[in-house]
Design a protein around this motif. Sequence first.
Motif, PDB file in Angstrom:
ATOM      1  N   TYR A 155      -1.501  -0.673   8.362  1.00 48.44           N
ATOM      2  CA  TYR A 155      -2.832  -0.642   7.741  1.00 48.44           C
ATOM      3  C   TYR A 155      -2.781  -0.246   6.262  1.00 48.44           C
ATOM      4  CZ  TYR A 155      -4.067  -1.251  12.532  1.00 48.44           C
ATOM      5  OH  TYR A 155      -4.145  -1.759  13.808  1.00 48.44           O
ATOM      6  N   ASN A 156      -1.901  -0.928   5.522  1.00 48.96           N
ATOM      7  CA  ASN A 156      -1.764  -0.689   4.091  1.00 48.96           C
ATOM      8  C   ASN A 156      -2.036  -1.933   3.250  1.00 48.96           C
ATOM      9  OD1 ASN A 156      -0.903   2.083   3.110  1.00 48.96           O
ATOM     10  ND2 ASN A 156       0.341   1.843   4.955  1.00 48.96           N
ATOM     11  N   ASN A 157      -2.539  -3.014   3.857  1.00 48.93           N
ATOM     12  CA  ASN A 157      -2.898  -4.232   3.116  1.00 48.93           C
ATOM     13  C   ASN A 157      -1.811  -4.680   2.140  1.00 48.93           C
ATOM     14  OD1 ASN A 157      -5.381  -4.468   4.406  1.00 48.93           O
ATOM     15  ND2 ASN A 157      -6.318  -3.045   2.974  1.00 48.93           N
ATOM     16  N   LEU A 158      -0.651  -4.989   2.666  1.00 49.31           N
ATOM     17  CA  LEU A 158       0.460  -5.428   1.827  1.00 49.31           C
ATOM     18  C   LEU A 158       0.300  -6.884   1.410  1.00 49.31           C
ATOM     19  CD1 LEU A 158       3.477  -3.863   3.713  1.00 49.31           C
ATOM     20  CD2 LEU A 158       2.339  -3.018   1.668  1.00 49.31           C
ATOM     21  N   THR A 159       0.607  -7.168   0.179  1.00 49.75           N
ATOM     22  CA  THR A 159       0.625  -8.541  -0.324  1.00 49.75           C
ATOM     23  C   THR A 159       2.000  -9.140  -0.025  1.00 49.75           C
ATOM     24  OG1 THR A 159       1.479  -7.868  -2.473  1.00 49.75           O
ATOM     25  CG2 THR A 159      -0.932  -7.921  -2.212  1.00 49.75           C
ATOM     26  N   PHE A 160       2.148 -10.433  -0.254  1.00 49.35           N
ATOM     27  CA  PHE A 160       3.458 -11.057  -0.081  1.00 49.35           C
ATOM     28  C   PHE A 160       4.475 -10.406  -1.010  1.00 49.35           C
ATOM     29  CE2 PHE A 160       6.666 -14.175  -1.323  1.00 49.35           C
ATOM     30  CZ  PHE A 160       7.238 -14.418  -0.087  1.00 49.35           C
ATOM     31  N   ARG A 196       7.881  -8.474  -0.031  1.00 48.65           N
ATOM     32  CA  ARG A 196       9.186  -8.844  -0.596  1.00 48.65           C
ATOM     33  C   ARG A 196       9.898  -7.613  -1.149  1.00 48.65           C
ATOM     34  NH1 ARG A 196      11.566  -9.673  -4.985  1.00 48.65           N
ATOM     35  NH2 ARG A 196       9.800  -9.328  -6.344  1.00 48.65           N
ATOM     36  N   ILE A 197       9.162  -6.769  -1.829  1.00 51.47           N
ATOM     37  CA  ILE A 197       9.725  -5.533  -2.386  1.00 51.47           C
ATOM     38  C   ILE A 197      10.184  -4.606  -1.259  1.00 51.47           C
ATOM     39  CG2 ILE A 197       9.091  -3.414  -3.621  1.00 51.47           C
ATOM     40  CD1 ILE A 197       7.258  -5.260  -5.366  1.00 51.47           C
ATOM     41  N   MET A 198       9.367  -4.476  -0.216  1.00 46.20           N
ATOM     42  CA  MET A 198       9.723  -3.619   0.909  1.00 46.20           C
ATOM     43  C   MET A 198      10.957  -4.124   1.644  1.00 46.20           C
ATOM     44  SD  MET A 198       8.097  -0.842   1.272  1.00 46.20           S
ATOM     45  CE  MET A 198       8.614  -0.477   2.936  1.00 46.20           C
ATOM     46  N   VAL A 199      11.057  -5.430   1.820  1.00 43.79           N
ATOM     47  CA  VAL A 199      12.208  -5.996   2.519  1.00 43.79           C
ATOM     48  C   VAL A 199      13.499  -5.627   1.798  1.00 43.79           C
ATOM     49  CG1 VAL A 199      13.371  -8.187   3.017  1.00 43.79           C
ATOM     50  CG2 VAL A 199      11.012  -7.826   3.731  1.00 43.79           C
ATOM     51  N   ALA A 206       1.818  -2.907  11.574  1.00 42.55           N
ATOM     52  CA  ALA A 206       0.595  -3.412  12.202  1.00 42.55           C
ATOM     53  C   ALA A 206      -0.606  -3.322  11.256  1.00 42.55           C
ATOM     54  CB  ALA A 206       0.293  -2.632  13.477  1.00 42.55           C
ATOM     55  N   GLY A 207      -1.435  -4.336  11.276  1.00 49.23           N
ATOM     56  CA  GLY A 207      -2.670  -4.325  10.503  1.00 49.23           C
ATOM     57  C   GLY A 207      -2.498  -4.315   8.996  1.00 49.23           C
ATOM     58  N   SER A 208      -1.329  -4.708   8.528  1.00 46.17           N
ATOM     59  CA  SER A 208      -1.082  -4.686   7.084  1.00 46.17           C
ATOM     60  C   SER A 208      -1.313  -6.030   6.416  1.00 46.17           C
ATOM     61  CB  SER A 208       0.341  -4.186   6.800  1.00 46.17           C
ATOM     62  OG  SER A 208       0.411  -2.808   7.059  1.00 46.17           O
ATOM     63  N   GLY A 209      -1.855  -6.971   7.159  1.00 51.55           N
ATOM     64  CA  GLY A 209      -2.195  -8.264   6.565  1.00 51.55           C
ATOM     65  C   GLY A 209      -1.001  -9.152   6.289  1.00 51.55           C
ATOM     66  N   ILE A 210       0.096  -8.939   6.990  1.00 55.57           N
ATOM     67  CA  ILE A 210       1.287  -9.749   6.767  1.00 55.57           C
ATOM     68  C   ILE A 210       1.070 -11.135   7.363  1.00 55.57           C
ATOM     69  CG2 ILE A 210       3.745  -9.978   7.220  1.00 55.57           C
ATOM     70  CD1 ILE A 210       3.762  -6.906   7.528  1.00 55.57           C
ATOM     71  N   LYS A 211       1.236 -12.126   6.557  1.00 61.79           N
ATOM     72  CA  LYS A 211       1.057 -13.503   6.991  1.00 61.79           C
ATOM     73  C   LYS A 211       2.422 -14.100   7.351  1.00 61.79           C
ATOM     74  CE  LYS A 211      -3.258 -14.183   4.576  1.00 61.79           C
ATOM     75  NZ  LYS A 211      -3.688 -12.861   4.748  1.00 61.79           N
ATOM     76  N   ALA A 212       2.431 -15.346   7.771  1.00 62.46           N
ATOM     77  CA  ALA A 212       3.650 -16.008   8.237  1.00 62.46           C
ATOM     78  C   ALA A 212       4.781 -15.947   7.212  1.00 62.46           C
ATOM     79  CB  ALA A 212       3.354 -17.459   8.611  1.00 62.46           C
ATOM     80  N   GLU A 213       4.462 -16.172   5.933  1.00 56.61           N
ATOM     81  CA  GLU A 213       5.525 -16.154   4.916  1.00 56.61           C
ATOM     82  C   GLU A 213       6.125 -14.760   4.757  1.00 56.61           C
ATOM     83  OE1 GLU A 213       1.510 -15.921   2.878  1.00 56.61           O
ATOM     84  OE2 GLU A 213       2.411 -17.391   4.192  1.00 56.61           O
ATOM     85  N   GLY A 214       5.316 -13.734   4.943  1.00 58.81           N
ATOM     86  CA  GLY A 214       5.830 -12.357   4.904  1.00 58.81           C
ATOM     87  C   GLY A 214       6.724 -12.057   6.085  1.00 58.81           C
TER      88      GLY A 214
END
Length: 86
Positions: free
Chosen positions: A42-47, A51-54, A69-77
């Motif tokens: 639940y931190n609303n991560l952008t792509f 990428r930075i976290m990975v 969970a709930g961080s807005g990760i989409k398929a590309e993430g």
Amino acid sequence: SLQHLTCLTYLNLRGNQMGEGIKIFADILPHLVSLNFLDISYNNLTFEGMRIMVHALQQLTSLTSLNFAGSGIKAEGMKILGPVLR
């Protein structure tokens, strides 16, 4: 600062809305060499944030549990996160 807590094994940052702060956290993360559990749900991560976290997560060999969970990760993430999960 967190980077000096090398014995830290559990870190819950759920719902902190890190936004751009994810870059700072990602710089600190590799120093947490004993970290077993990380919750950044639940931190609303952008792509870009994902990428930075990975990149930082690849250096955490002790990590056994990760919650996005709930961080807005989409398929590309998820595609870039997949190789980090072992």
